[in-house]
Design a protein around this motif. Structure first.
Motif, PDB file in Angstrom:
ATOM      1  N   PRO A  43       0.812  -1.223   0.000  1.00 25.18           N
ATOM      2  CA  PRO A  43       0.000   0.000   0.000  1.00 25.18           C
ATOM      3  C   PRO A  43       0.846   1.275   0.000  1.00 25.18           C
ATOM      4  O   PRO A  43       0.455   2.272  -0.612  1.00 25.18           O
ATOM      5  N   GLU A  44       1.998   1.240   0.671  1.00 19.45           N
ATOM      6  CA  GLU A  44       2.827   2.446   0.765  1.00 19.45           C
ATOM      7  C   GLU A  44       3.353   2.910  -0.586  1.00 19.45           C
ATOM      8  O   GLU A  44       3.778   4.065  -0.732  1.00 19.45           O
TER       9      GLU A  44
ATOM     10  N   LEU B 279      -3.429   5.539   2.743  1.00 21.05           N
ATOM     11  CA  LEU B 279      -3.223   4.090   2.801  1.00 21.05           C
ATOM     12  C   LEU B 279      -4.555   3.355   2.817  1.00 21.05           C
ATOM     13  O   LEU B 279      -4.739   2.364   2.096  1.00 21.05           O
TER      14      LEU B 279
ATOM     15  N   ILE C 208       2.379  -0.452   8.338  1.00 18.65           N
ATOM     16  CA  ILE C 208       1.695  -1.349   7.404  1.00 18.65           C
ATOM     17  C   ILE C 208       1.175  -2.583   8.131  1.00 18.65           C
ATOM     18  O   ILE C 208       0.104  -3.111   7.802  1.00 18.65           O
TER      19      ILE C 208
END
Length: 369
Positions: free
Chosen positions: A110-111, A120, A163
């Motif tokens: 996602p980052e 995010l 995350i």
């Protein structure tokens, strides 16, 4: 009589993939379409789908993991919008279902998808919605597939704890595990101990890329320091085995396992092996020389995976076909590998068992009798 093992019949067999990167499986035409929508098309090596697909394969076949990873600059660039993430995820689910995959765990970071302004959470929502759309589209064609996602943190960055918390927050909405990925050398998994300790406290599953471009220390740290449930690739575990002889049979009969290899086998730690990708990055010299041949015969819990379907120009059907051709595998061997993968999935035991008994075993029985 058993069905002949060929691309057509293997495609109909139920398959399971545990190691497949979302940003490594885009359709070339999708890259072109999305690039045009964000004025990135002039950055692509080609805007012809066939030429672009070939460029990815050739660029990823350099024998260097670092060069291999550079090809992701273009795929990640077109996955910075809600629409882009949704389309890529939907097509991923449909492409896998069309290849006979009944269960897949797709990993993505996602980052790497917030450069266009998405948060995010917005990136995760768009991706999960895309997968749901793709699963429904496949179902309408009579294809049954279940998708679980793995939230990946980049090992060269410093967002792994963030995350990990994101993954846990979405654990009941489609995220089934966590992973770290990226170049291994210089970025040991122990740099992310805080994230792994948090995940263990939360009773959450995780895998770690280890033993691909770096050797036994990477595997040892991933297991003994970080507590990985599975090993992403794990090819270099072969360095802890000794054997003599030229044939596979001779190597099997003479194999001696070191303490780490013995531990990995005894604990049934799954190895997420990706034959074609491993050859491209230099982790194996050829499919015939790939450690999976020996490790399967020695009853390690090996699984077969695609890694990056775009960069390797591959599918699960192709990967299984290559192994069947080189190692003379039967339907029984392919079923063994598939059941291994399903046993190792990060979804509840009852769900794993149901897929094995209702889809995998009946599917292979129909092909082998």
């Amino acid at each position: 009589m058993p069905a002949e093992l060929n691309p057509t019949t293997i495609r109909t067999a139920p398959k399971v993939v545990l190691h497949d990167h979302l940003d490594g499986g885009l359709r070339p035409q999708t890259i072109i379409d999305l690039a045009r929508s964000i004025d990135y098309d002039d950055q692509l090596p080609s805007t012809d789908a066939e030429e672009l697909g070939q460029w990815f394969i050739e660029s990823a076949s350099s024998g260097s993991l670092v060069r291999y990873l550079e090809t992701f600059d273009h795929t990640v660039a077109v996955m910075q919008t809600r629409e882009g993430l949704h389309r890529v995820a939907s097509e991923c689910a449909q492409d896998l279902a069309d290849d006979g995959v009944v269960y897949a765990e797709i990993r993505w970071a996602p980052e790497q998808h917030v450069a266009g302004g998405l948060s995010l959470s917005e990136a995760v929502d768009a991706t999960l919605e895309g997968f749901a759309h793709g699963v429904q589209a496949a179902s309408e064609k009579g294809q049954q597939i279940r998708i679980g996602t793995l939230a990946t943190a980049m090992r060269h960055a410093a967002r792994s704890r963030e995350i990990a918390e994101l993954a846990v927050a979405y654990r009941d909405r489609g995220v089934v595990g966590f992973d770290i990925a990226g170049a291994e050398a210089g970025f040991p998994p122990t740099r992310h101990l805080d994230a792994f300790e948090y995940l263990r406290r939360e009773n959450f599953h995780f895998t770690i890329h280890a033993g691909e471009a770096f050797g036994l220390p990477s595997i040892w740290e991933a297991i003994q320091w970080c507590g990985a449930d599975r090993l992403g690739h794990g090819v270099r575990i072969i360095d802890d085995l000794s054997s003599s002889g030229g044939t596979l049979e001779e190597r099997v009969s003479s194999a001696q396992l070191g303490r780490l290899a013995q531990y990995v086998r005894d604990k049934r730690i799954p190895l997420e092996m990706c034959p074609s990708s491993n050859v491209q990055t230099g982790a194996a010299t050829s499919i015939a020389a790939h450690p999976i041949g020996l490790l399967r015969r020695l009853h390690f819990r090996v699984t077969v995976n695609t890694d990056n379907r775009l960069m390797s120009g591959t599918t699960m059907t192709r990967e299984m076909g290559l192994l069947a051709e080189v190692f003379d595998y039967s339907w029984s061997d392919l079923q063994w590998l598939t059941v291994n993968a399903m046993k190792s999935a990060f979804i509840p035991f009852d769900d794993r068992l149901a897929i094995i008994n209702s889809q995998i075993k009946p599917g292979y029985t129909a092909l082998s009798v």
